[in-house]
Write a protein that holds these residues in place. Structure first.
Motif, short mmCIF file in Angstrom:
data_model
loop_
_atom_site.label_atom_id
_atom_site.label_comp_id
_atom_site.label_asym_id
_atom_site.label_seq_id
_atom_site.Cartn_x
_atom_site.Cartn_y
_atom_site.Cartn_z
N GLU A 34 0.81 -1.21 0.00
CA GLU A 34 0.00 0.00 0.00
C GLU A 34 0.85 1.27 0.00
N ARG A 35 2.14 1.12 0.07
CA ARG A 35 3.00 2.29 0.17
C ARG A 35 3.01 3.09 -1.13
N GLY A 36 2.84 4.37 -1.00
CA GLY A 36 2.92 5.26 -2.15
C GLY A 36 3.95 6.33 -1.87
N ILE A 37 3.98 7.34 -2.72
CA ILE A 37 4.96 8.41 -2.54
C ILE A 37 4.30 9.73 -2.18
N VAL A 38 2.96 9.75 -2.06
CA VAL A 38 2.27 10.99 -1.73
C VAL A 38 2.80 11.55 -0.41
N GLY A 39 3.15 12.82 -0.42
CA GLY A 39 3.70 13.45 0.77
C GLY A 39 5.21 13.50 0.78
N ASN A 40 5.86 12.64 -0.03
CA ASN A 40 7.32 12.66 -0.09
C ASN A 40 7.81 13.97 -0.71
N ILE A 41 8.92 14.47 -0.20
CA ILE A 41 9.50 15.71 -0.70
C ILE A 41 10.79 15.38 -1.45
N TYR A 42 10.94 15.98 -2.64
CA TYR A 42 12.09 15.69 -3.50
C TYR A 42 12.76 16.98 -3.96
N LYS A 43 14.06 16.88 -4.18
CA LYS A 43 14.76 17.93 -4.92
C LYS A 43 14.81 17.45 -6.36
N GLY A 44 13.95 18.01 -7.19
CA GLY A 44 13.83 17.55 -8.56
C GLY A 44 14.56 18.45 -9.54
N ARG A 45 14.69 17.93 -10.76
CA ARG A 45 15.33 18.69 -11.83
C ARG A 45 14.37 18.77 -13.01
N VAL A 46 14.15 19.96 -13.53
CA VAL A 46 13.25 20.15 -14.66
C VAL A 46 13.85 19.48 -15.90
N SER A 47 13.09 18.55 -16.48
CA SER A 47 13.58 17.88 -17.69
C SER A 47 12.98 18.49 -18.95
N ARG A 48 11.69 18.89 -18.88
CA ARG A 48 11.05 19.54 -20.04
C ARG A 48 10.03 20.55 -19.57
N VAL A 49 9.91 21.64 -20.31
CA VAL A 49 8.87 22.63 -20.06
C VAL A 49 7.96 22.65 -21.27
N LEU A 50 6.64 22.56 -21.03
CA LEU A 50 5.65 22.49 -22.11
C LEU A 50 4.74 23.71 -22.05
N PRO A 51 5.08 24.79 -22.76
CA PRO A 51 4.26 26.01 -22.71
C PRO A 51 2.81 25.78 -23.13
N GLY A 52 2.58 24.89 -24.11
CA GLY A 52 1.23 24.64 -24.58
C GLY A 52 0.33 24.04 -23.52
N MET A 53 0.91 23.24 -22.62
CA MET A 53 0.16 22.62 -21.53
C MET A 53 0.28 23.40 -20.23
N GLN A 54 1.15 24.43 -20.24
CA GLN A 54 1.47 25.17 -19.03
C GLN A 54 1.86 24.20 -17.90
N ALA A 55 2.81 23.33 -18.24
CA ALA A 55 3.26 22.30 -17.30
C ALA A 55 4.72 21.98 -17.57
N ALA A 56 5.30 21.21 -16.67
CA ALA A 56 6.69 20.78 -16.83
C ALA A 56 6.82 19.36 -16.33
N PHE A 57 7.78 18.65 -16.89
CA PHE A 57 8.11 17.32 -16.40
C PHE A 57 9.36 17.44 -15.54
N ILE A 58 9.29 16.80 -14.36
CA ILE A 58 10.35 16.92 -13.37
C ILE A 58 10.94 15.55 -13.08
N ASP A 59 12.25 15.45 -13.12
CA ASP A 59 12.93 14.21 -12.78
C ASP A 59 13.14 14.17 -11.27
N ILE A 60 12.46 13.20 -10.61
CA ILE A 60 12.63 13.05 -9.16
C ILE A 60 13.24 11.69 -8.81
N GLY A 61 13.84 11.06 -9.82
CA GLY A 61 14.53 9.80 -9.57
C GLY A 61 13.69 8.56 -9.75
N LEU A 62 12.46 8.70 -10.25
CA LEU A 62 11.60 7.54 -10.50
C LEU A 62 11.71 7.12 -11.96
#
Length: 208
Positions: A34-62
Motif C-alpha cells: 500500500e506504500r505510495g509516494i504521496v507526501g514525499n519531498i524531493y529535490k527535482g530537476r526540470v527535464s522539459r517545459v511544455l508552454p502549450g500545456m502550461q506544465a513541466a516534467f520533473i525528474d525526481i529519480g523515478l
C-alpha cells in the motif's frame, strides 16, 4: 505527560503505537503493497517545459518523469486545500486570503536543468508519472504546517463554535517565522502548550 512510541516492523508491514501515560492514543499500520509516494519531498530537476500545456516534467529519480502544472507552482495558490497532501482534513479559513496574483507562464518560471523542491501530490498511475506541487505541507499530530503560504485554518470537523473560537484565539497567538498552518481535528480539547510544541517541531523539521 509521558509519551512512548513503539514500532514493530516486518518485511510485509510496519506498525506504530503511540502511548500517552501508558494509554494507547494512536495505532498506525503501513503495508508494503500500500506504500505510495504521496507526501514525499524531493529535490527535482526540470527535464522539459511544455508552454502549450502550461506544465513541466520533473525528474525526481523515478522510472517516469513527474508532472508539475503551473497552478501547482505559482507563488500564490488559489486553493490551499489542495496543498494538504497526505491528509484528509477539511478546512475553513480563519485568516483572509491574499488576492491571487497574475499567474506567470510556466516558461517564465522554469527552465530545463533547473532544480526545484517539490512534493508528491498523487502517486504514479499506469503510464502516468506522479503529480507534483511546489507548495509543501508537513502534517504533524495537531497541525499541518505549510511553509510556502501564510494561511491559517481550522478543521471543519471541529463543529463546536466555542471550541472553534478557543482554537482561533490560540492560532492567532502563535508566532510562525514564515509559513502558515491548519489546525487538525486532533487539536480539539488540546492545550495551547501542546499545539505550540507541535508547531515548533514542524518548523524545526522544515528548517533542517
Amino acid at each position: 505527560m509521558k509519551q512512548d512510541i513503539i514500532i514493530n516492523s516486518t518485511p510485509q508491514e510496519s506498525r506504530i503505537a503511540i502511548l500517552e501515560d501508558d494509554s494507547l492514543t494512536e495505532f498506525l499500520i503501513e503495508r508494503r503493497r500500500e506504500r505510495g509516494i504521496v507526501g514525499n519531498i524531493y529535490k527535482g530537476r526540470v527535464s522539459r517545459v511544455l508552454p502549450g500545456m502550461q506544465a513541466a516534467f520533473i525528474d525526481i529519480g523515478l522510472d517516469k518523469a513527474a508532472f508539475l502544472h503551473v497552478s501547482d507552482f505559482s507563488s500564490a495558490p488559489e486553493d490551499v486545500s489542495n496543498l494538504l497532501t497526505g491528509t484528509e482534513e477539511e478546512i475553513v479559513f480563519e485568516a483572509p486570503r491574499p488576492s491571487p496574483s497574475r499567474r506567470l507562464p510556466i516558461e517564465r518560471q522554469l527552465s530545463p536543468g533547473q532544480e526545484i523542491l517539490v512534493q508528491a501530490a498523487k502517486d504514479p498511475l499506469g503510464m502516468k508519472g506522479a503529480r507534483l506541487t511546489s507548495h509543501i505541507s508537513l502534517p504533524g499530530r495537531y497541525l499541518v504546517f505549510m511553509p510556502t503560504t501564510h494561511h491559517m485554518g481550522i478543521s471543519r470537523r471541529i463543529d463546536d463554535e466555542k471550541e472553534r473560537k478557543r482554537l482561533k484565539e490560540i492560532a492567532q497567538s502563535l508566532t510562525v517565522d514564515g509559513g502558515g498552518f491548519i489546525m487538525r481535528t486532533a487539536c480539539e480539547g488540546q492545550s495551547k502548550r501542546e499545539i505550540q510544541r507541535d508547531l515548533a517541531f514542524l518548523t524545526k523539521l522544515w528548517g533542517r
